[in-house]
Each structure stands twice: as structure tokens, then as C-alpha cells.
Write an enzyme that holds these catalytic residues in place. Structure first.
Site, mmCIF file in Angstrom:
data_model
loop_
_atom_site.group_PDB
_atom_site.id
_atom_site.type_symbol
_atom_site.label_atom_id
_atom_site.label_comp_id
_atom_site.label_asym_id
_atom_site.label_seq_id
_atom_site.Cartn_x
_atom_site.Cartn_y
_atom_site.Cartn_z
ATOM 1 N N LYS A 1 14.231 24.315 17.814
ATOM 2 C CA LYS A 1 15.134 24.434 18.963
ATOM 3 C C LYS A 1 16.010 23.203 19.120
ATOM 4 O O LYS A 1 15.570 22.076 18.860
ATOM 5 C CB LYS A 1 14.321 24.643 20.244
ATOM 6 C CG LYS A 1 13.279 25.743 20.150
ATOM 7 C CD LYS A 1 12.473 25.868 21.430
ATOM 8 C CE LYS A 1 11.237 26.708 21.213
ATOM 9 N NZ LYS A 1 10.184 25.982 20.459
ATOM 10 N N HIS A 48 17.375 25.375 23.382
ATOM 11 C CA HIS A 48 16.102 25.203 24.082
ATOM 12 C C HIS A 48 16.220 25.373 25.603
ATOM 13 O O HIS A 48 15.289 25.833 26.258
ATOM 14 C CB HIS A 48 15.537 23.811 23.772
ATOM 15 C CG HIS A 48 14.061 23.695 23.949
ATOM 16 N ND1 HIS A 48 13.310 22.735 23.327
ATOM 17 C CD2 HIS A 48 13.174 24.419 24.678
ATOM 18 C CE1 HIS A 48 12.033 22.866 23.658
ATOM 19 N NE2 HIS A 48 11.927 23.880 24.485
ATOM 20 N N ASP A 98 6.136 27.388 15.725
ATOM 21 C CA ASP A 98 7.209 27.191 16.700
ATOM 22 C C ASP A 98 7.291 25.725 17.093
ATOM 23 O O ASP A 98 6.445 25.211 17.810
ATOM 24 C CB ASP A 98 6.950 28.055 17.938
ATOM 25 C CG ASP A 98 8.037 27.909 18.986
ATOM 26 O OD1 ASP A 98 9.024 28.664 18.906
ATOM 27 O OD2 ASP A 98 7.902 27.046 19.872
ATOM 28 N N TYR A 150 9.948 18.232 20.625
ATOM 29 C CA TYR A 150 8.506 18.116 20.395
ATOM 30 C C TYR A 150 8.180 16.915 19.520
ATOM 31 O O TYR A 150 7.033 16.453 19.508
ATOM 32 C CB TYR A 150 7.938 19.371 19.726
ATOM 33 C CG TYR A 150 8.030 20.641 20.537
ATOM 34 C CD1 TYR A 150 8.478 20.640 21.852
ATOM 35 C CD2 TYR A 150 7.672 21.865 19.977
ATOM 36 C CE1 TYR A 150 8.567 21.815 22.579
ATOM 37 C CE2 TYR A 150 7.748 23.040 20.689
ATOM 38 C CZ TYR A 150 8.206 23.015 21.986
ATOM 39 O OH TYR A 150 8.296 24.187 22.699
#
Length: 293
Positions: free
Chosen positions: A87, A119, A53, A58
Site C-alpha cells: 500500500k 492506504h 498483506d 508497516y
């Protein structure tokens, strides 16, 4: 809700797309740097993880893609054997959603993403009360629907949506969201959201299962763990998957990654489950989307 398992994969749940999503995946929040990502991916594949994930925000999509390309052959696996989630960043909410999703695909170096989520219900740079937020969400969803039709996003969904955001989406969408990913643990049982997911046939998925580490020291969690001869982390993860809720524990430590995978060979009793669920008080460790219009 059907579950299946095999020697090569963790138990999984069925999405409304017909695809199966593993009940256990590696959460990649704050996992940074090529070496750290490769080490975590290697340890995860060795421990039986088949889901990863990530997210645009990120900053590790490219590292994940490269690591999988290098490491999947080591375990006799192909791209089709793993389930990849990413996302859309809040900065791309609205007009830039199509470009944002395609950029995620490019960074991952993949032809498709198994699950792609909006997100956050808000838009970066706009106040949570800004009336442009609903329109931007609708534009983002339309872009994801188009990429889903093209086969580039096998399933689409949302993260951090409230019941109100879910009702708004369900009233206008052409493709129903396959997944809602939100914070979920014994202190935040999300009863209303789970009812909404059941009503709309949307798969409910958890993040922050360990309460950012704070829940590992909760006296009730520790007592249940000691009685089961398991770690507090395993008990918290088991509490979710025993309710058919997929989990995404994050760690960069190979030992903990392996330990977190040890949740399918034991069960919590009804009393254990009740004691843990009784901790619920609507407490969030992460951001609260309830103020986003």
C-alpha cells in the site's frame, strides 16, 4: 462469485482483472524484524497461506521480500504462486505516488506487485478537512493506473475509502479499483460500502476481523465457537469468508497462524451467521476515514 481451491492454495475469489486472490492472507501490520517476519512467513506457507498483506507504513516490505525469496523454494513454490499486496503511504499521496509505489517494488525486490492500494484517503501532514485531499487522491490514482498499464502493479485498489470516496473515484478513474480493503467484522458490517462495491464490481476485503483481539471474548462469538467446537478466531474469520469476503488475520505466533488457516473445513449455520451479524452497531476499532474530505 466463483471460488476455487487446490492442494497448494487456499480458496480464492476472482478479481475483475482476471486474477485470483486467496480468501485467506497473512496480515503483516506490526510484524517487525527480519527474524519475526521470516518465522511468520515460514509458518504461513506451511499452513497453506498464499497471500501476504504489507504496506509502506508497516516497514516490513524488504523483510517480506527477502523471506519469500528464501522460503518459497522450501515449499516448491515460485513468485507466481503467492499473492502480494502492499500500500501507498499517506506521506506519498499525490505528487510522490509514483515514487512511493516504485519504492515499494524496490523494497520487496519484485518485478511486480499483485495488488497495490492507496492506504488512506487523506494526505499525511494535511488536515482531514483540507480541500487538497481530493486532488492528491486523483494524482495518486493516475500514478497507479500508469504503473498498472506497465504491468508493475497487476491490480490496483484502495483502502479505508468511504462510499463518498468510492463514488468520487469511480466518476473519474480510467481503471476501476479491483479491491476495497476496510475494517469488517460483526460489529462493523459495512452494509453501505458492500452495496457500493457490488454496484461498482469492486472486490470487498476485510481487515481487523478479530476486532484487535477484543471480539474473541464477545459472549455471542464464544457461544458460537463452543457450539461448533472451534476457536472464536476461526468463527470470526469463517463469518467473513462464508460471505466471500477475503480476510487478513495477523499473527506472529506459528501456532495461531496455523489455527487461523482452519476455516475452510466447516460451515456456520444460517442461525450462527444471523446471531453474529446482529451484533452490528457500526463500531470501529481502527481509524475512521469518514471525516476526510
Amino acid at each position: 462469485m466463483k471460488m476455487s481451491s487446490s492442494a497448494s492454495a487456499t480458496p480464492s475469489v476472482l478479481l475483475d482483472t482476471g486474477a485470483r486472490m486467496p480468501l485467506l492472507g497473512l496480515g503483516m501490520y506490526k510484524l517487525c524484524g527480519a527474524e519475526a517476519v521470516a518465522r511468520a512467513v515460514d509458518a504461513s506457507l506451511a499452513a497453506g497461506y498464499r497471500a501476504f498483506d504489507s504496506a509502506a507504513v508497516y516497514g516490513n516490505e524488504a523483510e517480506l521480500g527477502r523471506s519469500l525469496k528464501e522460503l518459497l523454494p522450501k515449499y516448491g513454490l515460485t513468485r507466481e504462486d503467492v499473492f502480494i499486496t502492499s500500500k501507498l503511504g499517506p506521506k506519498d499521496q499525490g505528487e510522490r505516488a509514483m515514487d512511493g509505489a516504485l519504492e515499494s517494488l524496490s523494497r520487496l525486490g519484485m518485478d511486480y506487485i499483485d495488488l497495490y492500494l492507496i492506504h488512506w484517503p487523506g494526505t499525511q501532514g494535511l488536515d482531514v478537512t483540507d480541500q487538497r485531499n481530493p486532488g492528491n487522491r486523483a494524482k495518486s490514482w493516475a500514478a497507479l493506473e500508469e504503473l498498472h498499464a506497465q504491468g508493475k502493479l497487476k491490480a490496483i485498489g484502495v483502502s479505508n475509502y468511504t462510499p463518498a470516496h468510492m463514488r468520487e473515484l469511480m466518476a473519474s478513474c480510467k481503471v476501476r479499483p479491483a479491491v476495497l480493503q476496510v475494517e469488517f467484522h460483526p460489529l462493523e458490517c459495512q452494509a453501505e460500502l458492500r452495496r457500493a462495491c457490488q454496484e461498482f464490481s469492486v472486490r470487498f476485503q476485510a481487515y481487523t476481523s478479530l476486532g484487535r483481539g477484543e471480539l474473541l471474548a464477545d459472549p455471542t462469538v464464544v457461544q458460537v465457537a463452543e457450539s461448533r467446537r472451534r476457536t472464536p478466531a476461526q468463527v470470526l474469520l469463517r463469518w467473513a469468508v462464508q460471505q466471500n469476503v477475503p480476510v487478513l488475520p495477523k499473527s506472529s505466533d506459528p501456532r495461531r497462524i496455523k489455527e487461523n488457516a482452519g476455516i475452510f473445513d466447516f460451515a456456520l449455520s444460517d442461525d450462527d451467521m444471523g446471531r453474529l451479524s446482529a451484533l452490528n452497531r457500526g463500531h470501529k476499532y481502527c481509524w475512521d476515514p469518514s471525516q476526510v474530505v
